[in-house]
Design an enzyme around this catalytic site. Structure first.
Site, PDB file in Angstrom:
ATOM      1  N   GLU A 184       0.877  -1.177   0.000  1.00 31.95           N
ATOM      2  CA  GLU A 184       0.000   0.000   0.000  1.00 31.95           C
ATOM      3  C   GLU A 184       0.911   1.223   0.000  1.00 31.95           C
ATOM      4  OE1 GLU A 184      -3.045  -0.164  -0.479  1.00 31.95           O
ATOM      5  OE2 GLU A 184      -3.732  -2.114   0.225  1.00 31.95           O
ATOM      6  N   CYS A 202      -2.312   8.751   2.421  1.00 37.72           N
ATOM      7  CA  CYS A 202      -2.075   8.240   1.069  1.00 37.72           C
ATOM      8  C   CYS A 202      -3.269   8.544   0.173  1.00 37.72           C
ATOM      9  CB  CYS A 202      -1.780   6.739   1.097  1.00 37.72           C
ATOM     10  SG  CYS A 202      -3.015   5.776   1.974  1.00 37.72           S
TER      11      CYS A 202
END
Length: 503
Positions: free
Chosen positions: A261, A295
């Site tokens: 990720e 993110c």
């Protein structure tokens, strides 16, 4: 009692933990200071793991796995249920610790703990739904099926911006799947890791187990150890694309699995039919929340030429009224960046933007006060310069203009990252186009909500340089298990597949 006392965190706390309790390191261990980004002051000093402590943690996970994998999955779910209940009990204090160490405002800190609670609830239900399939065999009186078996000890490397939630996405699902976990929390948020391990130790003790959840506090060298350790069949890593590439190469070299990720460069398309007030709220949380250090933070706005001036005017007004300060104060909407390096990177990016021809509309200043505070920044750019295609972990929002939806989607997809995306529109055809194969190339695509704030029920992750990993909901559990195909012959004959005759 203050937050650190609540979790029995004191200076010199150990780098590794097992079910029996905390392991204390020797005096020769290197010290890691945990710094409050809102003040720049050291909260506590934590000892980094020694090589022997790393070995102890992995061995504990290995040994525990041998028995944990044989516990029926619904019983494993009971441990995770109790973990969720323990998190409920400690929610307020743990949320405050997240805010204290990571700089997130308290509402976000509490929300992160709630996310942990939610994934525990999800995992408890999942413990009765680890389904395989049955298939019809071409051979008479044969049965075929597939089942999913526990994979093994899982290594988890997490980042500072979600110092506890990302661990839980992995740990809760891995635990019900029959795996054990070795966790390297971010060296910028070690106290959050110790607090979680303290809670885990209590829950494991109640269930008479140890070594299901383990922690190793260290720097990049610990991440490298995890990545190259053949005893850990899966490494789940959250962080920068640069870090992810290094992890992926090391794990692939030993033919292990990696769940990545990584970076995001998330955009929102605003068409001429969009509800601008609704869009404004979605943009603000996506761009300013966590000081732009998610993110999934909104980094690019792609706005139709007919509404770009009006939306920009509203954004400048809103940005000028963002309350910046102590993340534990209820009126604060934006806390600090994590450290001085983050400030330096933001200033470097803004210098590059100005050199490229971008216009800073507001913000971007470094505040003269203790801690690592900046003002959120709006930048108007004529085109998607190379610097715009890079992820800067800071509250910088680029505004670009388009005339046709095809042009907007082309701009949207023309970055290396592919995590989260959104469109604000009242037009059904445009919404469906954005969600179709010709639309967003991201792992997450939303309509009339922002890029940030995913629910745990769906699989979380992205494509391209975001790494391709999926965590949390949907069928993400399959990453933590190994698929096994079984054929059972209940006939007195031994026919071969494909009608082969042998002998």
């Amino acid at each position: 009692m203050n937050v650190l006392e609540h979790f029995q965190i004191q200076e010199g706390h150990a780098a590794a933990c097992a079910g029996e309790g905390l392991w204390f390191s020797d005096a020769a261990s290197e010290a890691l200071p945990s710094v409050n980004p809102a003040t720049g002051e050291v909260l506590a000093t934590v000892s980094l793991a020694t090589a022997s402590q790393y070995e102890q943690a992995v061995q504990a996970a290995q040994e525990s796995f041998l028995s944990w994998r044989m516990v029926p999955a619904p019983q494993r779910g009971q441990l995770v249920r109790d973990l969720g209940n323990a998190l409920r009990k400690h929610k307020d204090m743990l949320g405050r610790l997240v805010s204290l160490e990571a700089g997130k405002i308290l509402q976000e800190g509490l929300g992160e703990v709630q996310e942990m609670i939610d994934i525990c609830d999800f995992a408890v239900g999942l413990s009765r739904q680890l389904y395989g399939r049955s298939m019809h065999s071409e051979r008479p009186q044969h049965r075929m099926m597939e089942q999913w078996q526990p994979l093994g000890p899982v290594g988890v490397i997490s980042a500072f911006n979600f110092p506890v939630a990302v661990w839980s996405w992995n740990a809760a699902i891995a635990a019900v799947c029959g795996d054990t976990v070795v966790w390297k929390p971010s060296e910028k948020a070690p106290l959050c890791g110790l607090a979680i391990q303290h809670i885990c130790n209590e829950v494991m003790t109640q269930h008479g187990v140890s070594g299901v959840f383990n922690i190793v506090i260290g720097d990049a060298s610990i991440g490298e150890k995890l990545s190259t350790d053949t005893r850990l069949p899966l490494i789940s890593a959250t962080g920068s694309t640069r870090m992810g590439k290094a992890v992926a190469q090391k794990v692939a070299a030993r033919l292990g699995r990696s769940l990545l990720e990584l970076g995001g460069n998330n955009a929102i398309i605003i068409d001429e039919t969009a509800d601008l007030e609704l869009a404004l709220r979605g943009i603000l949380f996506g761009a300013v929340g966590t000081a732009g250090q998610r993110c999934t933070s909104t980094r690019r706005l792609i706005v139709h030429s007919s509404v770009v001036d009006e939306l920009t005017r509203r954004l400048v007004t809103a940005y000028e009224h963002i309350s910046i300060g102590d993340p534990l104060e209820s009126e604060t909407l934006m806390g600090p960046l994590i450290d001085q390096d983050a400030i330096n990177q933001m200033q470097k990016t803004l210098a590059a933007i100005k050199q490229s021809g971008g216009e800073v509309l507001c913000g971007g200043e470094v505040l003269e006060r203790p801690g690592y505070f900046v003002t959120p920044c709006l930048v108007r750019v004529a085109e998607q310069y190379p610097i715009v295609k890079q992820e800067t972990f800071a509250p910088i929002l680029y505004i670009l203009t388009y005339d046709t939806l095809e042009e907007a989607i082309a701009i949207h997809n023309d970055v290396p990252q592919g995590l989260s995306s959104a469109i604000f529109t009242q037009n059904l055809i445009r919404a469906e186009t954005f969600l179709a194969a010709i639309g967003s190339d991201c792992g997450i695509a939303n309509v009339n909500i922002g890029t940030s704030g995913a629910e745990i029920g769906g699989a979380f992750g992205g494509e391209k340089e975001t790494g391709g990993g999926r965590e949390a909901g949907s069928d993400s559990w399959k990453m933590y298990m190994r698929r096994q195909t079984n054929t059972i012959n209940w006939s007195p004959e031994l026919p071969l597949a494909q009608g082969i005759k042998f002998g």
